[in-house]
Scaffold this motif. Structure first.
Motif: not given
Length: 228
Positions: A49-55, A67-88
Protein backbone atom coordinates in the motif's frame (compact mmCIF):
# COMPACT_ATOMS: atom_id res chain seq x y z
CA UNK A 1 48.41 -9.92 -13.62
CA UNK A 2 47.49 -6.34 -14.35
CA UNK A 3 46.16 -4.49 -11.34
CA UNK A 4 42.40 -3.89 -11.41
CA UNK A 5 41.31 -0.43 -12.37
CA UNK A 6 40.20 1.63 -9.44
CA UNK A 7 36.43 1.71 -9.35
CA UNK A 8 35.24 5.29 -9.36
CA UNK A 9 31.60 4.57 -8.69
CA UNK A 10 30.19 5.85 -5.45
CA UNK A 11 27.51 4.11 -3.43
CA UNK A 12 24.11 4.92 -4.78
CA UNK A 13 22.45 7.81 -3.03
CA UNK A 14 18.77 8.36 -2.55
CA UNK A 15 16.72 7.67 -5.63
CA UNK A 16 14.74 10.49 -7.10
CA UNK A 17 11.22 10.66 -5.70
CA UNK A 18 9.00 8.61 -8.02
CA UNK A 19 6.62 10.69 -10.09
CA UNK A 20 2.91 9.95 -10.13
CA UNK A 21 2.27 6.92 -12.34
CA UNK A 22 0.04 7.46 -15.35
CA UNK A 23 0.75 4.69 -17.84
CA UNK A 24 3.40 2.22 -18.90
CA UNK A 25 5.15 -0.48 -16.90
CA UNK A 26 3.42 -0.48 -13.52
CA UNK A 27 5.44 -3.44 -12.29
CA UNK A 28 8.74 -1.64 -12.86
CA UNK A 29 7.37 1.55 -11.33
CA UNK A 30 6.43 -0.38 -8.19
CA UNK A 31 9.84 -2.03 -7.91
CA UNK A 32 11.60 1.33 -8.37
CA UNK A 33 9.35 2.96 -5.78
CA UNK A 34 10.07 0.13 -3.35
CA UNK A 35 13.81 0.76 -3.66
CA UNK A 36 13.22 4.47 -3.05
CA UNK A 37 11.10 3.74 0.01
CA UNK A 38 13.80 1.51 1.51
CA UNK A 39 16.44 4.20 0.92
CA UNK A 40 14.22 6.86 2.46
CA UNK A 41 12.61 5.06 5.41
CA UNK A 42 14.21 1.64 5.73
CA UNK A 43 13.20 -1.91 4.88
CA UNK A 44 10.69 -2.11 7.72
CA UNK A 45 8.63 0.69 6.14
CA UNK A 46 7.85 -1.28 3.00
CA UNK A 47 4.26 -2.32 2.32
CA UNK A 48 2.39 -2.79 -0.94
CA UNK A 49 0.00 0.00 0.00
CA UNK A 50 2.80 2.43 0.83
CA UNK A 51 4.52 1.71 -2.46
CA UNK A 52 1.21 2.22 -4.29
CA UNK A 53 0.92 5.62 -2.64
CA UNK A 54 4.41 6.57 -3.82
CA UNK A 55 3.62 5.55 -7.38
CA UNK A 56 0.29 7.36 -7.30
CA UNK A 57 -2.08 4.47 -7.94
CA UNK A 58 -4.94 3.03 -5.94
CA UNK A 59 -4.12 0.64 -3.08
CA UNK A 60 -5.62 -2.22 -5.09
CA UNK A 61 -3.69 -1.56 -8.31
CA UNK A 62 -0.38 -3.26 -7.36
CA UNK A 63 -1.97 -6.51 -6.26
CA UNK A 64 -2.25 -7.93 -9.77
CA UNK A 65 1.56 -7.77 -9.86
CA UNK A 66 2.46 -8.27 -6.19
CA UNK A 67 -0.05 -9.93 -3.95
CA UNK A 68 2.14 -9.60 -0.87
CA UNK A 69 5.00 -7.56 0.56
CA UNK A 70 7.20 -10.64 0.18
CA UNK A 71 6.42 -10.84 -3.54
CA UNK A 72 7.33 -7.18 -4.00
CA UNK A 73 10.62 -7.46 -2.12
CA UNK A 74 11.43 -10.67 -3.98
CA UNK A 75 11.10 -8.76 -7.26
CA UNK A 76 13.56 -6.18 -5.93
CA UNK A 77 15.92 -9.01 -4.94
CA UNK A 78 15.67 -10.60 -8.40
CA UNK A 79 16.60 -7.28 -9.97
CA UNK A 80 19.52 -7.08 -7.55
CA UNK A 81 20.65 -10.58 -8.51
CA UNK A 82 20.65 -9.64 -12.18
CA UNK A 83 22.83 -6.61 -11.47
CA UNK A 84 25.16 -8.70 -9.34
CA UNK A 85 25.48 -11.28 -12.09
CA UNK A 86 26.30 -8.55 -14.61
CA UNK A 87 28.98 -7.09 -12.34
CA UNK A 88 30.62 -10.49 -11.84
CA UNK A 89 30.43 -11.22 -15.59
CA UNK A 90 32.27 -7.94 -16.25
CA UNK A 91 35.11 -8.72 -13.85
CA UNK A 92 35.38 -12.30 -15.11
CA UNK A 93 35.69 -11.06 -18.70
CA UNK A 94 38.45 -8.68 -17.64
CA UNK A 95 40.30 -11.58 -15.99
CA UNK A 96 39.65 -14.14 -18.74
CA UNK A 97 43.37 -14.63 -19.47
CA UNK A 98 44.38 -14.86 -15.84
CA UNK A 99 44.91 -18.02 -13.77
CA UNK A 100 41.87 -19.78 -12.28
CA UNK A 101 42.78 -18.35 -8.86
CA UNK A 102 42.80 -14.80 -10.23
CA UNK A 103 39.48 -15.46 -11.96
CA UNK A 104 38.13 -16.66 -8.61
CA UNK A 105 39.40 -13.38 -7.17
CA UNK A 106 37.54 -11.52 -9.93
CA UNK A 107 34.23 -12.94 -8.68
CA UNK A 108 34.91 -11.44 -5.24
CA UNK A 109 35.92 -8.12 -6.77
CA UNK A 110 32.73 -8.07 -8.84
CA UNK A 111 30.67 -8.71 -5.71
CA UNK A 112 32.38 -5.86 -3.86
CA UNK A 113 31.97 -3.43 -6.76
CA UNK A 114 28.29 -4.24 -7.06
CA UNK A 115 27.46 -4.13 -3.34
CA UNK A 116 29.28 -0.82 -2.78
CA UNK A 117 27.45 0.73 -5.73
CA UNK A 118 24.04 -0.76 -4.84
CA UNK A 119 23.69 -0.76 -1.04
CA UNK A 120 19.90 -0.90 -1.04
CA UNK A 121 19.78 -3.87 -3.39
CA UNK A 122 22.44 -5.56 -1.26
CA UNK A 123 20.32 -5.02 1.85
CA UNK A 124 17.29 -6.66 0.24
CA UNK A 125 19.09 -9.58 -1.37
CA UNK A 126 20.86 -10.41 1.89
CA UNK A 127 17.66 -10.30 3.98
CA UNK A 128 16.28 -13.72 3.17
CA UNK A 129 13.63 -13.56 5.87
CA UNK A 130 11.70 -10.96 3.82
CA UNK A 131 11.98 -12.57 0.37
CA UNK A 132 10.94 -15.86 -1.23
CA UNK A 133 14.43 -17.13 -1.97
CA UNK A 134 13.49 -20.75 -2.68
CA UNK A 135 10.43 -19.98 -4.79
CA UNK A 136 12.06 -17.42 -7.07
CA UNK A 137 14.87 -17.19 -9.63
CA UNK A 138 17.29 -16.25 -6.86
CA UNK A 139 18.47 -19.74 -5.97
CA UNK A 140 19.18 -20.79 -9.56
CA UNK A 141 21.01 -17.53 -10.29
CA UNK A 142 23.06 -17.80 -7.11
CA UNK A 143 23.83 -21.45 -7.82
CA UNK A 144 25.38 -20.47 -11.17
CA UNK A 145 27.85 -18.23 -9.36
CA UNK A 146 28.65 -20.95 -6.84
CA UNK A 147 29.22 -23.50 -9.59
CA UNK A 148 31.65 -21.14 -11.31
CA UNK A 149 33.46 -20.52 -8.02
CA UNK A 150 33.82 -24.26 -7.48
CA UNK A 151 35.06 -24.86 -11.02
CA UNK A 152 37.72 -22.20 -10.67
CA UNK A 153 38.83 -23.48 -7.27
CA UNK A 154 39.11 -27.04 -8.60
CA UNK A 155 41.06 -25.80 -11.62
CA UNK A 156 43.38 -23.78 -9.37
CA UNK A 157 43.99 -26.82 -7.18
CA UNK A 158 44.68 -29.09 -10.15
CA UNK A 159 47.23 -26.59 -11.47
CA UNK A 160 49.04 -26.44 -8.14
CA UNK A 161 48.04 -22.83 -7.46
CA UNK A 162 46.46 -23.43 -4.05
CA UNK A 163 47.96 -24.27 -0.68
CA UNK A 164 46.71 -27.65 0.59
CA UNK A 165 43.32 -27.21 2.19
CA UNK A 166 39.60 -27.78 1.93
CA UNK A 167 38.39 -26.16 -1.31
CA UNK A 168 34.84 -25.79 0.01
CA UNK A 169 36.10 -23.94 3.08
CA UNK A 170 38.18 -21.66 0.85
CA UNK A 171 35.01 -20.77 -1.07
CA UNK A 172 33.00 -20.13 2.08
CA UNK A 173 35.79 -18.00 3.54
CA UNK A 174 35.97 -15.90 0.37
CA UNK A 175 32.19 -15.45 0.36
CA UNK A 176 32.16 -14.51 4.03
CA UNK A 177 34.96 -12.00 3.54
CA UNK A 178 33.41 -10.05 0.66
CA UNK A 179 29.96 -10.23 2.25
CA UNK A 180 31.32 -9.03 5.57
CA UNK A 181 33.30 -6.18 4.02
CA UNK A 182 30.21 -5.03 2.13
CA UNK A 183 28.10 -5.23 5.29
CA UNK A 184 30.68 -3.31 7.33
CA UNK A 185 30.91 -0.59 4.71
CA UNK A 186 27.16 -0.17 4.29
CA UNK A 187 26.67 -0.13 8.08
CA UNK A 188 29.31 2.62 8.39
CA UNK A 189 31.79 0.56 10.42
CA UNK A 190 34.96 1.38 8.49
CA UNK A 191 35.86 4.59 10.39
CA UNK A 192 35.68 2.82 13.77
CA UNK A 193 38.30 0.36 12.50
CA UNK A 194 40.57 3.15 11.33
CA UNK A 195 40.26 2.22 7.67
CA UNK A 196 40.74 4.92 5.01
CA UNK A 197 37.42 6.29 3.86
CA UNK A 198 38.58 8.16 0.75
CA UNK A 199 38.32 4.96 -1.33
CA UNK A 200 36.69 2.22 0.77
CA UNK A 201 36.15 -0.04 -2.24
CA UNK A 202 39.87 -0.10 -3.09
CA UNK A 203 40.69 -0.73 0.58
CA UNK A 204 38.23 -3.62 0.70
CA UNK A 205 39.77 -5.17 -2.40
CA UNK A 206 43.19 -4.91 -0.76
CA UNK A 207 41.87 -6.76 2.29
CA UNK A 208 40.31 -9.43 0.09
CA UNK A 209 43.66 -9.80 -1.66
CA UNK A 210 45.22 -10.74 1.68
CA UNK A 211 42.95 -13.77 1.66
CA UNK A 212 43.87 -14.64 -1.93
CA UNK A 213 47.56 -14.43 -0.97
CA UNK A 214 46.97 -16.67 2.04
CA UNK A 215 45.59 -19.55 -0.04
CA UNK A 216 47.98 -19.14 -2.96
CA UNK A 217 51.04 -21.34 -3.41
CA UNK A 218 52.86 -18.29 -4.76
CA UNK A 219 54.34 -16.00 -2.12
CA UNK A 220 52.30 -13.17 -3.58
CA UNK A 221 50.30 -13.01 -6.82
CA UNK A 222 51.46 -10.43 -9.35
CA UNK A 223 49.71 -7.09 -9.57
CA UNK A 224 47.57 -5.27 -7.05
CA UNK A 225 47.76 -7.85 -4.28
CA UNK A 226 51.57 -7.84 -4.27
CA UNK A 227 51.67 -4.14 -3.47
CA UNK A 228 49.93 -4.44 -0.12
Amino acid sequence: MQPPKKNSRKPAGKAATPRAYHHGDLRKALVDACVHLIEDKGLEAVSVREVAKLVGVSPAAPFRHFATRTALLTAVAEEAQERLGASIADTLRAAARETPLMQFRAIGVGFLQWSFANPTHFQVISSRSVIDYEGSRLRSSNDLIRVRMNELMCDAASQGLLRPGDIKRYQIAARAMVYGLARMYIDGQFPSWGLPVDDPLAESIRIFDLFIISISMAAEPDGEASKH
